[in-house]
Design a protein around this motif. Structure first.
Motif, PDB file in Angstrom:
ATOM      1  N   GLN A  19       0.818  -1.201   0.000  1.00 50.02           N
ATOM      2  CA  GLN A  19       0.000   0.000   0.000  1.00 50.02           C
ATOM      3  C   GLN A  19       0.859   1.260   0.000  1.00 50.02           C
ATOM      4  O   GLN A  19       0.610   2.207  -0.727  1.00 50.02           O
ATOM      5  CB  GLN A  19      -0.934  -0.008   1.211  1.00 50.02           C
ATOM      6  N   GLU A  20       1.889   1.300   0.862  1.00 45.53           N
ATOM      7  CA  GLU A  20       2.689   2.518   0.926  1.00 45.53           C
ATOM      8  C   GLU A  20       3.687   2.576  -0.220  1.00 45.53           C
ATOM      9  O   GLU A  20       4.203   3.630  -0.555  1.00 45.53           O
ATOM     10  CB  GLU A  20       3.419   2.624   2.256  1.00 45.53           C
ATOM     11  N   SER A  21       3.972   1.425  -0.819  1.00 41.06           N
ATOM     12  CA  SER A  21       4.845   1.296  -1.978  1.00 41.06           C
ATOM     13  C   SER A  21       6.293   1.562  -1.619  1.00 41.06           C
ATOM     14  O   SER A  21       6.624   2.150  -0.603  1.00 41.06           O
ATOM     15  CB  SER A  21       4.397   2.234  -3.099  1.00 41.06           C
ATOM     16  N   LEU A  22       7.161   1.083  -2.488  1.00 42.11           N
ATOM     17  CA  LEU A  22       8.584   1.276  -2.312  1.00 42.11           C
ATOM     18  C   LEU A  22       9.070   2.531  -3.022  1.00 42.11           C
ATOM     19  O   LEU A  22      10.237   2.893  -2.904  1.00 42.11           O
ATOM     20  CB  LEU A  22       9.341   0.068  -2.878  1.00 42.11           C
ATOM     21  N   THR A  23       8.179   3.175  -3.761  1.00 40.54           N
ATOM     22  CA  THR A  23       8.584   4.342  -4.543  1.00 40.54           C
ATOM     23  C   THR A  23       7.393   5.264  -4.710  1.00 40.54           C
ATOM     24  O   THR A  23       6.388   5.132  -3.999  1.00 40.54           O
ATOM     25  CB  THR A  23       9.156   3.890  -5.907  1.00 40.54           C
ATOM     26  N   THR A  45      14.960   0.361   0.624  1.00 39.36           N
ATOM     27  CA  THR A  45      15.405  -0.975   0.214  1.00 39.36           C
ATOM     28  C   THR A  45      16.877  -1.257   0.430  1.00 39.36           C
ATOM     29  O   THR A  45      17.299  -2.404   0.288  1.00 39.36           O
ATOM     30  CB  THR A  45      15.105  -1.205  -1.280  1.00 39.36           C
ATOM     31  N   HIS A  46      17.697  -0.264   0.765  1.00 35.07           N
ATOM     32  CA  HIS A  46      19.145  -0.490   0.775  1.00 35.07           C
ATOM     33  C   HIS A  46      19.581  -1.526   1.808  1.00 35.07           C
ATOM     34  O   HIS A  46      20.630  -2.154   1.673  1.00 35.07           O
ATOM     35  CB  HIS A  46      19.908   0.822   0.974  1.00 35.07           C
ATOM     36  N   LYS A  47      18.767  -1.727   2.846  1.00 32.38           N
ATOM     37  CA  LYS A  47      19.096  -2.741   3.858  1.00 32.38           C
ATOM     38  C   LYS A  47      18.539  -4.116   3.489  1.00 32.38           C
ATOM     39  O   LYS A  47      18.781  -5.088   4.198  1.00 32.38           O
ATOM     40  CB  LYS A  47      18.563  -2.319   5.222  1.00 32.38           C
ATOM     41  N   GLY A  48      17.789  -4.176   2.391  1.00 35.67           N
ATOM     42  CA  GLY A  48      17.216  -5.442   1.947  1.00 35.67           C
ATOM     43  C   GLY A  48      15.850  -5.710   2.550  1.00 35.67           C
ATOM     44  O   GLY A  48      15.540  -5.256   3.655  1.00 35.67           O
ATOM     45  N   ILE A  49      15.024  -6.428   1.809  1.00 31.99           N
ATOM     46  CA  ILE A  49      13.713  -6.902   2.282  1.00 31.99           C
ATOM     47  C   ILE A  49      13.618  -8.360   1.852  1.00 31.99           C
ATOM     48  O   ILE A  49      13.178  -8.670   0.739  1.00 31.99           O
ATOM     49  CB  ILE A  49      12.550  -6.073   1.682  1.00 31.99           C
ATOM     50  N   PRO A  50      14.071  -9.277   2.700  1.00 32.02           N
ATOM     51  CA  PRO A  50      14.161 -10.688   2.307  1.00 32.02           C
ATOM     52  C   PRO A  50      12.849 -11.272   1.794  1.00 32.02           C
ATOM     53  O   PRO A  50      12.860 -12.102   0.883  1.00 32.02           O
ATOM     54  CB  PRO A  50      14.618 -11.378   3.602  1.00 32.02           C
ATOM     55  N   ALA A  51      11.723 -10.863   2.356  1.00 31.96           N
ATOM     56  CA  ALA A  51      10.439 -11.417   1.945  1.00 31.96           C
ATOM     57  C   ALA A  51      10.140 -11.153   0.474  1.00 31.96           C
ATOM     58  O   ALA A  51       9.354 -11.873  -0.144  1.00 31.96           O
ATOM     59  CB  ALA A  51       9.313 -10.853   2.815  1.00 31.96           C
ATOM     60  N   ILE A  57      22.196  -3.633  -0.390  1.00 33.05           N
ATOM     61  CA  ILE A  57      23.156  -3.058  -1.337  1.00 33.05           C
ATOM     62  C   ILE A  57      24.089  -2.045  -0.690  1.00 33.05           C
ATOM     63  O   ILE A  57      25.060  -1.612  -1.327  1.00 33.05           O
ATOM     64  CB  ILE A  57      22.453  -2.403  -2.544  1.00 33.05           C
ATOM     65  N   ASP A  58      23.808  -1.651   0.552  1.00 32.04           N
ATOM     66  CA  ASP A  58      24.690  -0.668   1.186  1.00 32.04           C
ATOM     67  C   ASP A  58      24.682  -0.870   2.694  1.00 32.04           C
ATOM     68  O   ASP A  58      23.715  -0.494   3.346  1.00 32.04           O
ATOM     69  CB  ASP A  58      24.244   0.743   0.820  1.00 32.04           C
ATOM     70  N   PRO A  59      25.758  -1.458   3.243  1.00 33.06           N
ATOM     71  CA  PRO A  59      26.948  -1.908   2.516  1.00 33.06           C
ATOM     72  C   PRO A  59      26.696  -3.196   1.740  1.00 33.06           C
ATOM     73  O   PRO A  59      25.923  -4.047   2.172  1.00 33.06           O
ATOM     74  CB  PRO A  59      27.971  -2.151   3.635  1.00 33.06           C
ATOM     75  N   LEU A  60      27.370  -3.328   0.612  1.00 33.37           N
ATOM     76  CA  LEU A  60      27.300  -4.536  -0.209  1.00 33.37           C
ATOM     77  C   LEU A  60      28.591  -5.326  -0.010  1.00 33.37           C
ATOM     78  O   LEU A  60      29.681  -4.816  -0.271  1.00 33.37           O
ATOM     79  CB  LEU A  60      27.140  -4.155  -1.680  1.00 33.37           C
ATOM     80  N   VAL A  61      28.456  -6.548   0.472  1.00 30.77           N
ATOM     81  CA  VAL A  61      29.619  -7.402   0.713  1.00 30.77           C
ATOM     82  C   VAL A  61      29.693  -8.460  -0.380  1.00 30.77           C
ATOM     83  O   VAL A  61      28.737  -9.215  -0.583  1.00 30.77           O
ATOM     84  CB  VAL A  61      29.553  -8.069   2.103  1.00 30.77           C
ATOM     85  N   HIS A 220      18.873  -5.948  -9.722  1.00 29.87           N
ATOM     86  CA  HIS A 220      18.161  -7.073  -9.096  1.00 29.87           C
ATOM     87  C   HIS A 220      17.047  -6.547  -8.199  1.00 29.87           C
ATOM     88  O   HIS A 220      15.917  -7.077  -8.218  1.00 29.87           O
ATOM     89  CB  HIS A 220      19.129  -7.921  -8.277  1.00 29.87           C
ATOM     90  N   ASN A 221      17.328  -5.512  -7.424  1.00 27.30           N
ATOM     91  CA  ASN A 221      16.310  -4.971  -6.515  1.00 27.30           C
ATOM     92  C   ASN A 221      15.180  -4.284  -7.261  1.00 27.30           C
ATOM     93  O   ASN A 221      14.018  -4.338  -6.846  1.00 27.30           O
ATOM     94  CB  ASN A 221      16.955  -4.014  -5.517  1.00 27.30           C
TER      95      ASN A 221
END
Length: 239
Positions: A19-23, A45-51, A57-61, A220-221
């Protein structure tokens, strides 16, 4: 009861995310809006959303990464390579062809790339190893095609095809080597043959190789998010 509550929480979380959207929705030619939308997307999204299969992606290892410059008889192997700065990308250019269903996206980012590297001089089969930090202002361009597909609920989603990543370095990168590594390179007879101009050229090529690897995670994201939210959450009047 606890299991039921957990399931309800997960369902609610998924609903809120959609509902709130990623963008935020923009016109395809509104760079100001697209810039704000990019900042919002990266913040969420930079910390990831596994679901949703959205990765950090930041930090990206990057545990291990190998590449070679055959024309220079050099091979590189990085271990525990960490890239930071992708979170703060800014759109430099965006072109969307709705007839050809293609996108060309260019962003600028100041990236720090830190890791241990083995540099193999392939002519002499010698390997020089040490800790290397590289800072570069990168212009990364992703080119990809897309399709619009309707899900079982009648909602349109973007399906992003395979990407092509290219890179340019906007300014001369800076490098910081551990004292031990600096001494190894200074004392190596073959490494000493590279003048400052050649070292800078190699530094730029190294920065782009790493950036291209990192940018695949950014696309990818985008691909994963496009599957999670409707196409209308990204652009207005796309059919």
């Amino acid at each position: 009861m606890a299991v039921f509550v957990l399931l309800m929480f997960l369902m609610f979380s998924k609903s809120v995310l959609c509902q709130e959207s990623l963008t935020m929705a923009c016109n395809t030619d509104d760079i100001a809006c697209l810039s704000k939308a990019t900042e919002l997307f990266l913040e969420k999204t930079h910390k990831g959303i596994p679901a949703y299969n959205i990765v950090t992606i930041d930090p990206l290892v990057i545990p291990s990464y190998e590449f070679a410059f055959d024309d220079e008889n050099l091979k590189y192997k990085y271990t525990t390579l960490t890239v930071t700065g992708l979170r703060h990308q800014k759109i430099s250019d965006f072109k969307m062809d709705t007839k050809a269903k293609s996108v060309v996206l260019t962003t600028q980012a100041d990236l720090d790339m830190v890791g241990n590297v083995d540099i193999t001089l392939t002519k002499s089969s010698r390997t020089l190893s040490g800790h290397y930090k590289l800072h570069a202002r990168i212009l990364g361009t992703a080119t990809y095609n897309y399709e619009l597909k309707t899900d079982e609920k009648g909602v349109n989603h973007f399906h992003v095809g395979p990407e092509k990543i290219t890179c340019k370095v906007a300014e001369n990168p800076t490098a910081v080597l551990s004292p031990e590594f600096q001494q190894i390179l200074s004392n190596d007879p073959e490494a000493k043959t590279y003048n400052d101009e050649k070292r800078m050229e190699l530094r730029k090529r190294m920065a782009c190789k790493i950036a291209e690897k990192a940018y695949t995670n950014v696309v990818h994201n985008i691909r994963a998010a496009a599957k999670a939210v409707p196409s209308s959450a990204f652009f207005n009047n796309i059919q």
